[in-house]
Design an enzyme around this catalytic site. Structure first.
Site, PDB file in Angstrom:
ATOM      1  N   ARG A  55       0.826  -1.221   0.000  1.00  0.00           N
ATOM      2  CA  ARG A  55       0.000   0.000   0.000  1.00  0.00           C
ATOM      3  C   ARG A  55       0.855   1.263   0.000  1.00  0.00           C
ATOM      4  O   ARG A  55       0.451   2.295  -0.518  1.00  0.00           O
ATOM      5  CB  ARG A  55      -0.972   0.016   1.189  1.00  0.00           C
ATOM      6  CG  ARG A  55      -1.777   1.314   1.258  1.00  0.00           C
ATOM      7  CD  ARG A  55      -2.895   1.302   2.282  1.00  0.00           C
ATOM      8  NE  ARG A  55      -2.477   0.855   3.578  1.00  0.00           N
ATOM      9  CZ  ARG A  55      -1.789   1.598   4.463  1.00  0.00           C
ATOM     10  NH1 ARG A  55      -1.444   2.832   4.182  1.00  0.00           N
ATOM     11  NH2 ARG A  55      -1.442   1.089   5.626  1.00  0.00           N
ATOM     12  N   TYR A 107     -12.816  16.738 -17.269  1.00  0.00           N
ATOM     13  CA  TYR A 107     -13.632  15.531 -17.107  1.00  0.00           C
ATOM     14  C   TYR A 107     -14.680  15.766 -16.006  1.00  0.00           C
ATOM     15  O   TYR A 107     -14.402  16.440 -15.014  1.00  0.00           O
ATOM     16  CB  TYR A 107     -12.682  14.377 -16.761  1.00  0.00           C
ATOM     17  CG  TYR A 107     -13.363  13.176 -16.209  1.00  0.00           C
ATOM     18  CD1 TYR A 107     -14.258  12.442 -16.986  1.00  0.00           C
ATOM     19  CD2 TYR A 107     -13.132  12.763 -14.899  1.00  0.00           C
ATOM     20  CE1 TYR A 107     -14.900  11.333 -16.470  1.00  0.00           C
ATOM     21  CE2 TYR A 107     -13.767  11.653 -14.378  1.00  0.00           C
ATOM     22  CZ  TYR A 107     -14.653  10.949 -15.168  1.00  0.00           C
ATOM     23  OH  TYR A 107     -15.290   9.867 -14.660  1.00  0.00           O
ATOM     24  N   ASP A 179      -3.615  17.766 -17.068  1.00  0.00           N
ATOM     25  CA  ASP A 179      -4.137  16.419 -17.294  1.00  0.00           C
ATOM     26  C   ASP A 179      -3.822  16.075 -18.756  1.00  0.00           C
ATOM     27  O   ASP A 179      -4.420  16.622 -19.679  1.00  0.00           O
ATOM     28  CB  ASP A 179      -5.647  16.397 -17.037  1.00  0.00           C
ATOM     29  CG  ASP A 179      -6.252  15.008 -17.215  1.00  0.00           C
ATOM     30  OD1 ASP A 179      -5.696  14.212 -17.995  1.00  0.00           O
ATOM     31  OD2 ASP A 179      -7.294  14.728 -16.595  1.00  0.00           O
ATOM     32  N   LYS A 204      -6.879   5.190 -19.800  1.00  0.00           N
ATOM     33  CA  LYS A 204      -7.120   5.528 -21.209  1.00  0.00           C
ATOM     34  C   LYS A 204      -5.935   5.078 -22.074  1.00  0.00           C
ATOM     35  O   LYS A 204      -5.691   3.903 -22.189  1.00  0.00           O
ATOM     36  CB  LYS A 204      -7.414   7.022 -21.317  1.00  0.00           C
ATOM     37  CG  LYS A 204      -8.461   7.520 -20.302  1.00  0.00           C
ATOM     38  CD  LYS A 204      -9.794   6.838 -20.497  1.00  0.00           C
ATOM     39  CE  LYS A 204     -10.949   7.462 -19.757  1.00  0.00           C
ATOM     40  NZ  LYS A 204     -11.093   7.140 -18.354  1.00  0.00           N
TER      41      LYS A 204
HETATM   42  N1  PLP Z   1      -9.062  12.748 -16.752  1.00  0.00           N
HETATM   43  C1  PLP Z   1      -9.681  12.565 -17.933  1.00  0.00           C
HETATM   44  C2  PLP Z   1      -9.336  13.454 -19.088  1.00  0.00           C
HETATM   45  C3  PLP Z   1     -10.643  11.551 -18.073  1.00  0.00           C
HETATM   46  O1  PLP Z   1     -11.257  11.387 -19.250  1.00  0.00           O
HETATM   47  C4  PLP Z   1     -10.956  10.731 -16.950  1.00  0.00           C
HETATM   48  C5  PLP Z   1     -11.965   9.668 -17.035  1.00  0.00           C
HETATM   49  O2  PLP Z   1     -12.680   9.553 -18.011  1.00  0.00           O
HETATM   50  C6  PLP Z   1     -10.285  10.978 -15.749  1.00  0.00           C
HETATM   51  C7  PLP Z   1      -9.336  11.977 -15.683  1.00  0.00           C
HETATM   52  C8  PLP Z   1     -10.554  10.125 -14.543  1.00  0.00           C
HETATM   53  O3  PLP Z   1      -9.888   8.907 -14.717  1.00  0.00           O
HETATM   54  P1  PLP Z   1     -10.320   7.512 -14.030  1.00  0.00           P
HETATM   55  O4  PLP Z   1     -11.608   7.093 -14.625  1.00  0.00           O
HETATM   56  O5  PLP Z   1      -9.158   6.621 -14.366  1.00  0.00           O
HETATM   57  O6  PLP Z   1     -10.417   7.785 -12.569  1.00  0.00           O
END
Ligand code: PLP
Length: 386
Positions: A55, A107, A179, A204
């Site tokens: 962990r 997101y 991001d 992704k």
């Molecule tokens: N950032 C982006 C651009 C995303 O598209 C997503 C999820 O779709 C996330 C963060 C969050 O990621 P996770 O679903 O792996 O928690």
């Protein structure tokens, strides 16, 4: 070692295995034993990097993955998380307590966290659209400590200038986190452009096969290491099984993304020529609003594009329902092509007025281009658009 991405993806961080495995073995152990108390203390007190407790992330499979993740974003350090949201929330709790500004269309989970959950902890937050960037200097002057944004954004593929925003934020003593999920390290390197952190939903493109959920945070060691404690005590560390699967995926990342870039460009051009398509949003198209900036800060234009179907929301829904190769599913970055209608999925929670304010129309279909043959994808879109 080389700095070429393809070589780093294959070799960076891999552990030398006594049995000759070319890849880091999967250590599922939750704990690791020591020859003496002195040896334990060496690891606990940081004199020796070693395995201790999973962990904590002190597990050889996780540590090897993190070395690879750092290498592919050109970072000093990386932490691997159990999801993209885990990486973001640990970042905000560590470095965002003086306030977070979120730019553009992040997101939905990020927007919810920033707009309504962080304020419940007393953290001031601000959401600015791309058209409201002139308000950023004022917020920075008031002491907001962290600027966070996606570029390209979802679903309009809007571009934010990483270098310019980083320069502005740094002039006010603030940090910048990008991001980089949509672009992937193949197409964009925010740290090289001046950002302090990169976060990824590794679910992704990094994972790339729609079969794992993970997140990553990369940056300078002095900034990333304080996040380690939050990850440890919030219990957000990636599982070793997922770490091994993610490392497996990263070895083919450039191959996948370069092919997705090329196929997305072909699909974008075909959609531009289609009589049932009103508009195509893709950073690689010369007439796209953010094309010049994308040319400057991206090395490839990515596998994501958005089309606006003639006939409005109902026509878009009909087309999405008729697609056969594109699966109707709310994710992106996998080997299989996916389609979502933002107004019925990712942005369904917003009021129609708020969607309009954000430039998200009901007629939009967001496409995540996979590894199928471009002609097959174009034919599928053509039959669905009728
Ligand atoms: N950032 C982006 C651009 C995303 O598209 C997503 C999820 O779709 C996330 C963060 C969050 O990621 P996770 O679903 O792996 O928690």
């Amino acid at each position: 070692m080389t700095t070429h991405l393809a070589t780093l993806c294959v070799h960076a961080g891999e552990l030398a295995d006594p049995h000759g495995s070319p890849h880091t073995p999967l250590y599922t152990s939750t704990t690791f034993k020591f020859s003496s108390t002195a040896a334990i203390l060496d690891v606990v007190e940081g004199r020796r990097a070693g395995a201790l407790y999973t962990r904590y992330g002190l597990n050889p499979t996780i540590q090897a993955l993190e070395e690879k993740l750092a290498a592919i974003e050109g970072a000093e350090a990386a932490l691997a998380f159990c999801s993209g949201m885990a990486a973001e929330s640990a970042l905000f709790l560590t470095h965002g307590r003086q306030g977070v500004v979120c730019l553009g269309d992040a997101y939905g989970g990020t927007l919810e966290l920033v707009a309504s959950q962080l304020p419940q902890l007393g953290i001031p937050t601000h959401l600015l659209l791309g058209s409201e960037l002139d308000r950023l200097p004022g917020l920075l002057q008031r002491g907001v400590g962290l600027v966070f944004f996606e570029t390209p954004t979802n679903p309009a593929l809007e571009q934010f200038d990483i270098a310019a925003i980083s320069e502005l934020a740094h002039a006010h003593g603030a940090l910048v986190a990008v991001d980089n999920t949509f672009a992937s390290p193949v197409n964009q390197n925010p740290l090289a452009l001046g950002a302090d952190f990169v976060v990824h939903s590794a679910t992704k493109y990094l994972g790339g096969h729609s079969d794992l959920t993970a997140g990553a945070l990369m940056g300078r060691k002095e900034l990333v290491m304080p996040v380690w404690n939050w990850r440890k005590n919030l219990g957000q560390t990636i599982a070793p099984e997922i770490a091994a699967l993610l490392a497996r995926s990263l070895r083919t990342l450039p191959l996948r993304v370069e092919r997705q870039n090329a196929t997305a460009m072909k699909v974008a051009l075909a959609m531009q020529a289609h009589p049932q398509v009103e508009r195509v949003l893709y950073p690689g198209l010369p007439d796209f609003a953010g094309h010049a900036l994308a040319q400057r800060q991206m090395k490839g234009y990515g596998g994501m594009l958005t089309i606006e179907v003639k006939g409005g929301g109902e026509a878009a829904t009909r087309s999405a329902d008729k697609l056969k190769l594109f699966a109707l599913a709310p994710s992106l970055g996998g080997v299989e092509s996916l389609v979502t209608q933002p107004s019925t999925t990712t942005h369904h929670g917003l009021t129609p007025e708020e969607r309009t304010r954000r430039g998200i129309s009901d007629a939009m279909l967001r496409l995540s281009v996979g590894l199928e043959e471009a002609d097959d994808l174009i034919a599928d879109l053509a039959q669905a658009l009728g």
